[in-house]
Design an enzyme around this catalytic site. Structure first.
Site, short mmCIF file in Angstrom:
data_model
loop_
_atom_site.label_atom_id
_atom_site.label_comp_id
_atom_site.label_asym_id
_atom_site.label_seq_id
_atom_site.Cartn_x
_atom_site.Cartn_y
_atom_site.Cartn_z
N ASN A 149 0.65 -1.03 -0.43
CA ASN A 149 0.39 0.10 -0.14
C ASN A 149 1.20 1.58 -0.23
OD1 ASN A 149 -2.35 -1.07 -0.35
ND2 ASN A 149 -3.25 -1.14 1.88
N PHE A 187 -1.65 2.89 -12.05
CA PHE A 187 -1.62 3.63 -10.22
C PHE A 187 -0.93 5.36 -10.43
CE2 PHE A 187 -3.56 2.77 -6.51
CZ PHE A 187 -4.40 1.67 -6.81
N CYS A 216 -7.75 2.65 3.46
CA CYS A 216 -6.75 1.92 3.25
C CYS A 216 -5.51 3.06 3.27
CB CYS A 216 -7.04 0.90 2.25
SG CYS A 216 -8.43 -0.13 2.74
C1 UGA Z 1 -6.18 -0.21 -1.93
C2 UGA Z 1 -5.48 -1.52 -2.27
O1 UGA Z 1 -5.41 -1.22 -3.78
C3 UGA Z 1 -5.88 -2.71 -2.60
O2 UGA Z 1 -4.85 -2.93 -2.88
C4 UGA Z 1 -5.53 -3.06 -1.10
O3 UGA Z 1 -6.02 -4.26 -0.15
C5 UGA Z 1 -6.79 -2.25 0.05
O4 UGA Z 1 -6.19 -0.71 -0.51
C6 UGA Z 1 -6.44 -2.45 1.34
O5 UGA Z 1 -5.30 -2.10 2.21
O6 UGA Z 1 -7.34 -3.41 1.89
P1 UGA Z 1 -8.81 0.80 -2.37
O7 UGA Z 1 -8.29 1.47 -1.11
O8 UGA Z 1 -10.10 0.06 -2.69
O9 UGA Z 1 -7.45 -0.61 -2.04
O10 UGA Z 1 -8.35 1.80 -3.36
P2 UGA Z 1 -7.35 1.85 -4.84
O11 UGA Z 1 -7.86 1.41 -5.88
O12 UGA Z 1 -5.85 1.57 -4.36
O13 UGA Z 1 -7.25 3.52 -5.16
C7 UGA Z 1 -6.89 4.57 -3.25
C8 UGA Z 1 -6.97 5.81 -3.48
O14 UGA Z 1 -5.97 6.28 -4.94
C9 UGA Z 1 -8.61 6.18 -4.20
O15 UGA Z 1 -8.99 6.99 -3.72
C10 UGA Z 1 -7.93 6.74 -6.14
O16 UGA Z 1 -8.28 7.69 -7.12
C11 UGA Z 1 -6.55 7.04 -6.03
N1 UGA Z 1 -5.56 6.79 -7.07
C12 UGA Z 1 -5.64 5.18 -7.79
C13 UGA Z 1 -5.04 7.54 -8.18
O17 UGA Z 1 -5.32 9.25 -7.47
N2 UGA Z 1 -4.74 7.90 -8.66
C14 UGA Z 1 -4.30 6.26 -9.67
O18 UGA Z 1 -3.79 6.48 -10.46
C15 UGA Z 1 -5.24 5.19 -9.30
#
Ligand code: UGA
Length: 437
Positions: free
Chosen positions: A212, A253, A264
């Site tokens: 993470n 990402f 998370c």
């Molecule tokens: C995250 C991890 O990706 C999972 O692998 C992990 O299991 C989970 O946390 C956890 O610890 O339980 P999640 O919180 O569902 O998953 O969300 P993500 O898809 O990672 O996105 C997180 C944030 O980053 C969101 O606000 C998203 O909009 C943002 N983001 C993502 C960006 O701003 N830019 C990107 O390129 C990707």
């Protein structure tokens, strides 16, 4: 196999349903009666694509039940601990109250040979501490750390077909009896080729926080590049495309925008820093402070850009914020950049309307002072400026000409860099992106 899942939130409810889908007989336990009532009726207590159908499908087989009574775990040989580890109030560290409570409540029901499998995200060292509690209760039971990597919005697929399994066992050995037992639980995905790694307990705990932290760092890296692109008149989306073509970097990402939120990434990097400090290794993670700072700066930047867009004053301006969830395909608003920006704009005198296809109920609970409107069309009515802050498909697909008929002023800020700037400008809009000229 007979399996219990303790904690039926995002992680546990999905895990319970997926374990039943894999053919096991599963009981889910939670202290929240409403959650148990919903789940028992086949309703998902939160929005997660595919979960409700899966719940109904597996409940029809009779293999999945939910209860508030911990005694129901008796007879299960594998017990998954899936409770939350939120950030402590006023501190960076993780709050382990729920993990400790769940493990203590489980102890009187353990039998010889049982597996207690931790899935919650915990500070390194927690598993070793819990091992001694488990062994005190039942000398022949085992504690395993099996971190979960599911993403909200893709939780069912991520659980049924994960990228990898990590089993942390006390001696770090393939020959540990717990490994064979857990292999039986995951027999189907393992037979489909999902790789699995056996590690010692601290490594398994660290894999999760390291993963993470890496994802958060990647996002903050590209957002730092967005700041530079703004200063230099360059385009961060093209920059991300170009560097992402290098296999070693990868394009995933690297979407610059309002930054990361959710239950998370933000709390995990903070808890990681706090734990490193306790271990005397705080210097190793000082960069995460910068990762956090870059991320929080995105929100202030959007507020400043919106003021700019509104000719220098937010007072009385009608602003429509599209998106409340921390990301699309979720109704989760924990640490949502969109909502935090909406609240700041309102504090600074703007009249803010927030729209979202799924997250409005949760948003209203957290920020009751904001105005909410589910219909995009109604939310956009007579707006002075629009902010796209969560990239739901319906917002990405907005038509600039049709949208122009609804608003007072054609001003839009794309906080996720998902709209075609040329198209919107051609339709007469003043268009701002983040890190785009
Ligand atoms: C995250 C991890 O990706 C999972 O692998 C992990 O299991 C989970 O946390 C956890 O610890 O339980 P999640 O919180 O569902 O998953 O969300 P993500 O898809 O990672 O996105 C997180 C944030 O980053 C969101 O606000 C998203 O909009 C943002 N983001 C993502 C960006 O701003 N830019 C990107 O390129 C990707």
């Amino acid at each position: 196999m007979r399996i219990s899942v303790i904690g039926c939130g995002y992680l546990g409810a999905v895990h319970a349903a997926c374990m039943a889908k894999l053919g096991h007989e599963v009981v889910g336990v939670d202290v929240d009666e409403n959650k148990i009532k919903d789940l028992s009726a086949g309703h998902a207590p939160f929005f997660e694509p595919g979960l409700e159908n899966l719940l109904k499908e597996v409940q029809a087989t009779g293999r999945l039940s939910f209860t508030t009574d911990m005694a129901a775990v008796q007879g299960s040989s594998v017990h998954f601990v899936c409770v939350g580890t939120p950030q402590k109030k006023g501190e960076n560290a993780a709050d382990l109250t729920y993990v400790d409570a769940a493990v203590h409540a489980l102890m009187p029901h353990l039998s010889s040979g049982d597996l207690v499998v931790g899935k919650s995200t915990v500070p390194v060292g927690t598993a070793a501490r819990l091992t001694s509690i488990v062994h005190r209760a039942c000398a022949n039971a085992h504690l395993v750390w099996n971190p979960e990597f599911l993403r909200e919005g893709h939780a069912v697929a991520d659980t049924l077909q994960p990228d990898r399994f990590v089993y942390g066992v006390a001696d770090g050995s393939e020959d540990n009896p717990a490994v064979k037992e857990l292999d039986k639980v995951y027999e189907i995905p393992l037979s489909e080729g999902t790789p699995r790694l056996v590690t010692d307990l601290p490594t398994a705990e660290l894999v999760k926080t390291a993963a993470n932290s890496f994802l958060a760092t990647k996002i903050s890296f590209i957002n730092a590049m967005a700041e530079l692109c703004d200063a230099a008149g360059a385009d961060v989306s093209l920059l991300a495309d170009a560097i992402g073509m290098d296999d070693r970097i990868g394009r995933k990402f690297l979407n610059a925008g309002v930054g990361f939120g959710g239950g998370c990434l933000p709390k995990d990097i903070r808890a990681f820093m706090a734990r490193a400090g306790e271990l005397g290794a705080d210097q190793a993670l000082t960069f995460l402070r910068e990762v956090d700072a870059i991320n929080m700066r995105r929100r202030t930047r959007v507020v400043e850009l919106t003021r700019d867009l509104c000719d220098g004053s937010l007072l009385g301006r009608r602003i429509t914020v599209l998106g409340a969830a921390f990301k699309p395909q979720s109704d989760d608003v924990r640490d949502s950049p969109a909502l935090s920006i909406a609240a700041q704009l309102q504090l600074q005198g703007a009249v803010v309307t927030v729209s979202d296809p799924e997250a409005l109920e949760n948003a209203a609970r957290r920020f009751p002072e904001l105005h909410y409107e589910k219909s995009t069309e109604v939310a956009l009515d007579r707006a002075d400026a629009i902010l796209l802050l969560t990239e739901w498909p319906e917002y990405r697909d907005l038509d600039p000409y049709e949208t122009a008929n609804l608003v007072v002023d054609r001003k839009i800020l794309d906080g996720r860099n998902v709209l075609d700037a040329k198209k919107w400008r051609a339709a007469g809009w003043t268009f701002r992106g983040l890190g785009r000229p």
